[in-house]
Design an enzyme around this catalytic site. Sequence first.
Site, PDB file in Angstrom:
ATOM      1  N   GLU A 253      -4.887   7.047  -0.694  1.00  7.40           N
ATOM      2  CA  GLU A 253      -4.364   8.347  -0.254  1.00  7.40           C
ATOM      3  C   GLU A 253      -5.241   9.051   0.785  1.00  7.40           C
ATOM      4  O   GLU A 253      -5.807  10.116   0.528  1.00  7.40           O
ATOM      5  CB  GLU A 253      -4.090   9.236  -1.480  1.00  7.40           C
ATOM      6  CG  GLU A 253      -3.026   8.590  -2.360  1.00  7.40           C
ATOM      7  CD  GLU A 253      -2.562   9.420  -3.572  1.00  7.40           C
ATOM      8  OE1 GLU A 253      -3.138  10.497  -3.805  1.00  7.40           O
ATOM      9  OE2 GLU A 253      -1.621   8.970  -4.254  1.00  7.40           O
ATOM     10  N   GLU A 358       1.142   2.244  -6.092  1.00  6.64           N
ATOM     11  CA  GLU A 358       0.871   3.151  -7.220  1.00  6.64           C
ATOM     12  C   GLU A 358       2.094   3.989  -7.559  1.00  6.64           C
ATOM     13  O   GLU A 358       2.767   4.500  -6.667  1.00  6.64           O
ATOM     14  CB  GLU A 358      -0.298   4.094  -6.878  1.00  6.64           C
ATOM     15  CG  GLU A 358      -0.783   4.897  -8.075  1.00  6.64           C
ATOM     16  CD  GLU A 358      -1.847   5.919  -7.716  1.00  6.64           C
ATOM     17  OE1 GLU A 358      -2.883   5.529  -7.143  1.00  6.64           O
ATOM     18  OE2 GLU A 358      -1.639   7.117  -8.008  1.00  6.64           O
TER      19      GLU A 358
END
Length: 515
Positions: A253, A358
């Site tokens: 991220e 994810e």
Amino acid sequence: MRETLLFVLLTGLITLARADDCQALNFGHGSVVCACNATYCDSVGRTGLPDPGQFLSYVSSKSGSRLVKTQGQFQKNSTAAALRITLNPSQKYQRIKGFGGAMTDAAAMNILSLSSGAQDQLLRQYFSTDGIEYRFVRVPMASCDFSTRLYTYADTPEDYDLQNFTLAEEDIHMKIPLLQRAQALSAEPLNLLASAWSAPAWLKTNGALIGKGSLKGKPGGKEHKTWAQYYIKFLEEYGKHNISFWGLTSGNEPTAGEMTNYSFQALGFTAETQRDWIALDLGPGLHSSSFPQTRLMILDDNRLLLPHWAKVVLSDIQAAHYVHGIGFHWYLNNIAPPGITLTTTHHLYPEYFLFSTEACAGWNPLDRGVRLGSWDRAEDYAHDIIQDLNNFVTGWTDWNLALNQDGGPNWVKNFVDSPIIVDSSKDVFYKQPTFYSMAHFSKFLWEGSQRVGVSFSKHTSLEVSSYIRPDASAVLIILNRSEEEVQFEVWDQTLGFLPGSAPPHSILTLLWSRH
Ligand SMILES: *[C@@H]1O[C@H](CO)[C@@H](O)[C@H](O)[C@H]1NC(C)=O
Ligand SMILES: *[C@@H]1O[C@H](CO)[C@@H](O)[C@H](O)[C@H]1NC(C)=O
Ligand SMILES: *[C@@H]1O[C@H](CO)[C@@H](O)[C@H](O)[C@H]1NC(C)=O
Ligand SMILES: *[C@@H]1O[C@H](CO)[C@@H](O)[C@H](O)[C@H]1NC(C)=O
Ligand SMILES: *[C@@H]1O[C@H](CO)[C@@H](O)[C@H](O)[C@H]1NC(C)=O
Ligand SMILES: *[C@@H]1O[C@H](CO)[C@@H](O)[C@H](O)[C@H]1NC(C)=O
């Protein structure tokens, strides 16, 4: 006996007795969990192929079925069901790589909090041929929010040559031994995938593992070079334990550390700085290391950022040269339609694979943490996986393999849900409905299975994805998120008509041989 036969003739379906059924517990969240301990766990077992002309059906439902297996027969005549689903094997799409979950510090701690018998039982559930046969494990490099402390492998300031690089206790005593046990239980080599959350604080603009901050200096500079070498050191250190990695992401991220004052470990990159770091540092570093075959995935962040992020990185010939795929997360998918994000990216860059790295339930502040027995969450998983697979995605990775009943441990209390919830005080673990959602895909869609076309005789709200596996058998996965049961038939021109029905709120996997 005669009644059974009559039943078979009428419906074409036989429910096969199961030796080990789900020990169902209802916690009042819509459906049940299956309880397991050191001596007992329901397991799906091996799934062979049915005889020619027969099909197998596995169903899980809100009403409590868990991979219930039935066998039936193809028929020459239409069953006159209102809905016909036609398999079109000549329409070929992407091939599957596989499914899995993440060995976070939290997952490892939870697994190890059980007795060794229950630990084995849990690992078998995910990795063995009696279980759901996960092929992928994502491994965080050093700490993330699902850790109990903040650390990296190189916390000695100014250690640009990484002389003090050392794996943590969490690696040596928890994750590595569990990965070795998982590998020993698995019939095929596991594909491990590493992702880093933060660089050491001394390499960063904000001097901390958390918050808004990126690498000091510029791509090509000494901080960026050291950060690339950190990945290679990691591969070397795990290699000393005989653990090799299938792939890496360029970092978890990146927008979290770039745009927000993040409350946990993050490292900011823009698409541009990620591109340049790969082109100048990580790509050449990996290429000249002992691990040049390691697959590199960019992004590892919400698919909302596609196709923009891929365009920025992959239109640079130097960076693109080192990249193999595009990893993405499922958060905010409701504002990121799959067609304009995933399929558009696939059509722009068909040679780079798309992979979901994810996802988890219980992350949304309005519906946070563990919900034992939630069927809604099983449907959220199956819906998202089908949507991804029908838009050129090649695999799907769940987040923590196991959490405790709070949805942790997590040092910032960012508690979420997991397909396996551990209660160490009772030495039991609960397999959530999401575990069975994963099973409907991971158990049946072997590596190399190819998605093929499917068409419908009329509009339907059933969600369907269809495959031909490497051994030429067919797999159809069907999700019914509604209250009603409706009959359907599947038409396969080599065999005829498969009579089926999708119970209310159910997930079905159908399987047959096409020889
Ligand atoms: C484990 O679970 C099985 C099935 O529910 C039960 O019969 C058995 O007593 C349990 N064992 C322990 C040690 O609790
Ligand atoms: C199948 O359809 C044909 C033609 O409509 C009919 O003659 C035959 O009786 C049917 N067979 C069965 C088993 O229903
Ligand atoms: C770092 O490594 C050097 C050389 O191996 C060693 O002398 C030193 O004590 C280490 N420092 C720390 C903080 O571990
Ligand atoms: C790694 O594998 C090699 C060869 O199979 C073996 O000799 C060695 O003991 C293993 N090392 C570890 C740390 O497991
Ligand atoms: C960032 O958040 C931390 C708490 O997590 C706070 O102490 C700090 O002041 C914040 N920084 C900025 C620039 O908002
Ligand atoms: C599944 O859901 C749809 C959508 O509401 C419903 O109309 C249908 O009857 C259910 N079953 C099947 C097999 O379509």
